[in-house]
Design an enzyme around this catalytic site. Structure first.
Site, PDB file in Angstrom:
ATOM      1  N   ARG A 127      16.358 -12.003  -2.333  1.00 49.20           N
ATOM      2  CA  ARG A 127      17.414 -11.092  -1.901  1.00 49.20           C
ATOM      3  C   ARG A 127      18.590 -11.880  -1.318  1.00 49.20           C
ATOM      4  O   ARG A 127      18.771 -11.958  -0.093  1.00 49.20           O
ATOM      5  CB  ARG A 127      16.878 -10.086  -0.883  1.00 49.20           C
ATOM      6  CG  ARG A 127      15.805  -9.175  -1.461  1.00 49.20           C
ATOM      7  CD  ARG A 127      15.508  -8.019  -0.535  1.00 49.20           C
ATOM      8  NE  ARG A 127      16.674  -7.146  -0.383  1.00 49.20           N
ATOM      9  CZ  ARG A 127      17.031  -6.216  -1.257  1.00 49.20           C
ATOM     10  NH1 ARG A 127      16.331  -6.048  -2.362  1.00 49.20           N
ATOM     11  NH2 ARG A 127      18.096  -5.472  -1.038  1.00 49.20           N
ATOM     12  N   ASP A 139      13.778   7.377 -12.136  1.00 50.11           N
ATOM     13  CA  ASP A 139      14.562   6.252 -11.660  1.00 50.11           C
ATOM     14  C   ASP A 139      14.266   4.983 -12.451  1.00 50.11           C
ATOM     15  O   ASP A 139      15.137   4.150 -12.670  1.00 50.11           O
ATOM     16  CB  ASP A 139      14.235   6.034 -10.175  1.00 50.11           C
ATOM     17  CG  ASP A 139      15.250   5.162  -9.473  1.00 50.11           C
ATOM     18  OD1 ASP A 139      16.399   5.110  -9.937  1.00 50.11           O
ATOM     19  OD2 ASP A 139      14.900   4.557  -8.453  1.00 50.11           O
ATOM     20  N   CYS A 149      -6.535   7.988  -8.447  1.00 51.05           N
ATOM     21  CA  CYS A 149      -5.273   7.340  -8.838  1.00 51.05           C
ATOM     22  C   CYS A 149      -4.818   7.717 -10.236  1.00 51.05           C
ATOM     23  O   CYS A 149      -3.639   7.612 -10.550  1.00 51.05           O
ATOM     24  CB  CYS A 149      -5.380   5.827  -8.698  1.00 51.05           C
ATOM     25  SG  CYS A 149      -5.870   4.937 -10.182  1.00 51.05           S
TER      26      CYS A 149
END
Length: 367
Positions: free
Chosen positions: A138, A279, A328
């Site tokens: 980052r 997204d 899951c």
């Protein structure tokens, strides 16, 4: 009264960002489209979006406007002030409305904080742990560290009483520094964190270039041990990954999209008004419409939405014999390539097997 929920995930600055993160998933997704960046959302598009949603929603609906990117603050503070004011004036049904934003924090200053606090924004801050971990990927496009400014933003928002959640991308570096990441969260007083595995680009053949499944599984187990032990000393750090498992163990649906192995269509709005169902998949093939010309009901029933829900990713070979599969469901569609990249190992199976007894105990005691 039972409420329905409508969430709009809005990208007011499209894929534009003031960072150059090596692993950025949305820059990758946008780069797979014919037209990648869509500029800055104008006020007409924002108004069409707001009006369309309020017209679609019934009086029993809670509306959430979630701003993401790229880096959404690049749209400018005036954009957000105008957006919220317009939402006030168009909300003729007096629906409950909430706001949240996911940001790297670099532009957050006192003026931003005043606005965010006044409007009750929940802020998701992208912060990958301590400096050595955060700065692994980052950095700015010129390779400059962003850790100091991001942490400064966290402290400034906390000073203003803004609710801040931390989003941490788990990379190879994170997996090597679990204790440092945990101690960093604890010492800085963060109350809620979420971990997502660092995924390779959509079209990459190397699914493990930032993180291997075994590294991810090891990270989850080690962090869980530290987190579980800290509960005894009264530390109430909430971890979204663990909270969703607890919800499932209590017989409740998980709140995190994809946590149960199937997709529910989202309403992701690009800067030009284009709408996509997820997204992770804001791709040309799944374009569902545009708020400037299409009603929300038509977008929800579009071929783009339908084709996204019909498209799938194969499950892990271990799913057939997994004792936690019923919870899951094979995982999020976007993570399945990563999860199944080692045919004899699944990090979710490993973590749940390792932590299940303690999670069940916590669920029984209402944690």
């Amino acid at each position: 009264m039972f409420l329905r929920y409508f969430t709009a995930l809005i990208k007011p600055a499209s894929s534009q960002c003031n960072l150059g993160c090596g692993y950025c998933f949305y820059r990758d997704v946008a780069g797979c489209r014919v037209e990648a960046a869509r500029g800055i959302m104008n006020f007409d598009t924002a108004e069409a979006l707001i009006a369309g949603i309020f017209a679609y929603c019934g009086e029993d609906t809670q509306v959430s406007f979630v701003f993401q990117g790229g880096e959404p603050t690049l749209a400018g503070l005036d954009f957000f002030r105008n957006f919220c004011s317009k939402a006030d004036s168009l909300n003729k049904k007096n629906l409950p409305v909430s706001y949240s934003i996911q940001s790297n924090g670099l532009l957050i200053d006192a003026e931003w904080c005043g606005f965010l606090k006044n409007r009750g924004f929940l802020v998701g801050l992208s912060l990958d742990g301590d400096k050595a971990t955060h700065d692994r990927y980052r950095k700015t496009a010129r390779g400059v560290s962003t850790f100091g400014k991001t942490l400064e933003a966290a402290r400034l928002m906390k000073k203003h009483g803004i609710d801040v959640n931390v989003l941490t991308v788990v990379t190879d570096r994170t997996a090597q520094r679990v204790r440092s990441v945990f101690d960093f969260c604890h010492s800085n007083g963060f109350e809620y964190v979420q971990f997502i595995p660092c995924l390779a680009p959509l079209e990459s053949a190397d699914t493990n270039q930032y993180l291997t499944p075994r590294q991810y599984g090891s990270f989850l187990k080690d962090f869980f041990d530290m987190w579980h032990e800290s509960l005894r000393s009264g530390n109430r750090l909430r971890v979204r990954n663990f909270d969703n498992v607890l919800m499932l163990l209590k017989g409740m649906p998980a709140e995190q999209c994809g946590a149960m192995g199937f997709c529910t269509p989202q309403f992701v709005v690009e800067a030009d008004g284009s709408v996509y169902p997820c997204d992770f998949y804001c791709l040309d093939e799944y374009l569902a419409g545009n708020v400037n010309r299409d009603a929300v009901a038509a977008i929800a029933a579009s071929k783009g939405m339908e084709s996204f829900l019909a498209a799938g990713e194969p499950e892990h070979p271990l799913c057939a014999s997994c004792r936690v599969y019923g919870l899951c469901g094979g995982g999020c569609k976007r993570t399945r390539r990563f999860l199944r990249s080692e045919p004899d190992y699944c990090p979710i199976m490993d973590f749940w097997d390792y932590s299940m007894d303690r999670l069940r105990s916590l669920a029984q005691f209402g944690f």
